[in-house]
Design an enzyme around this catalytic site. Structure first.
Site, PDB file in Angstrom:
ATOM      1  N   CYS A   1       0.833  -1.210   0.000  1.00  0.00           N
ATOM      2  CA  CYS A   1       0.000   0.000   0.000  1.00  0.00           C
ATOM      3  C   CYS A   1       0.873   1.268   0.000  1.00  0.00           C
ATOM      4  O   CYS A   1       1.728   1.436  -0.862  1.00  0.00           O
ATOM      5  CB  CYS A   1      -0.957  -0.054   1.196  1.00  0.00           C
ATOM      6  SG  CYS A   1      -2.242   1.200   1.226  1.00  0.00           S
ATOM      7  N   ILE A   2       0.703   2.158   0.969  1.00  0.00           N
ATOM      8  CA  ILE A   2       1.490   3.390   1.052  1.00  0.00           C
ATOM      9  C   ILE A   2       2.848   3.163   1.701  1.00  0.00           C
ATOM     10  O   ILE A   2       3.765   3.982   1.575  1.00  0.00           O
ATOM     11  CB  ILE A   2       0.706   4.484   1.831  1.00  0.00           C
ATOM     12  CG1 ILE A   2       1.372   5.875   1.725  1.00  0.00           C
ATOM     13  CG2 ILE A   2       0.538   4.066   3.296  1.00  0.00           C
ATOM     14  CD1 ILE A   2       1.455   6.416   0.312  1.00  0.00           C
TER      15      ILE A   2
END
Length: 218
Positions: free
Chosen positions: A136-137
């Site tokens: 993800c991030i």
């Protein structure tokens, strides 16, 4: 049995570890018959978000390790005591906790810094050429851990990609169901909820990430 360290950043997508991504990671590890140990830093969260309203809960404070213990069902240790020599690989699920608690990327962008215990721990894997997965991030902080020229993905968000490249990373656009591999660094990344619109979409990329790490460890 191979053993993987899973680093969490709290509990909840907006101020901690993304719960779906975290559980999917643990499930994928079990499917490969890997043992795992969860870790989180014993620090205060940047802030607390009311996940019902999306607003900051003013005046409320929570501890990252205590909150992450919810996901780990209490079986979790302080990141400050983690040693890469004890593990065959590591995975870091996403959620804004990765960009707020493990780093300050959410606030400072390409001028961010990373939690020193996390840097020390993950660099131990890098130096030993052990596989690591970021989801993800979370991959946004990788250039500050692995150095310039690190290949990674957070999906297709151009502003985030630009910040990563300003830090010296090489961002590769990637669909939700796929992974990006830096073979030299044994680093695997996938977008998950940077792009996913369902649990099953997030699961596809996370399963591929763990599959790839398993191949690296074979």
């Amino acid at each position: 049995m191979k053993k993987i360290a899973v680093v969490l950043s709290g509990s909840g997508v907006f101020d901690g570890a993304e719960i779906h991504e975290s559980v999917l990671t643990l499930l994928a590890l079990e499917r490969h018959h890997f043992d795992y140990q969860c870790f989180a830093p014993d620090i205060e969260q940047m802030h607390v978000i009311n996940h019902l309203t999306g607003e900051v809960a003013e005046g409320e404070n929570r501890n990252v390790l205590v909150e992450a213990a919810r996901i780990a069902r209490g079986d979790i240790k302080d990141l400050a005591k983690a040693n890469a020599d004890d593990f065959d690989g590591a995975i870091l699920p996403g959620g804004f906790g990765a960009a707020k608690n493990l780093s300050d990327f959410a606030v400072k962008g390409n001028d961010c810094s990373v939690n020193p215990d996390l840097v020390r721990f993950i660099r131990g894997f890098a130096e030993s050429k052990k596989p690591v997965g970021f989801i993800c991030i979370a991959p946004a902080m990788l250039p500050l851990i692995y150095g310039r020229g690190t290949k990674l993905t957070i999906g297709t968000d151009q502003d985030t990609a630009d910040a990563i490249e300003a830090m010296g990373g090489i961002h590769v656009a990637c669909p939700v169901e796929d992974i990006v591999v830096d073979e030299d660094k044994k680093l695997v990344t996938t977008p998950a909820y940077m792009l996913a619109s369902s649990v099953s979409e997030a699961a596809t990329g996370i399963n591929k990430l763990v599959d790839k790490m398993a191949d690296m460890l074979a």
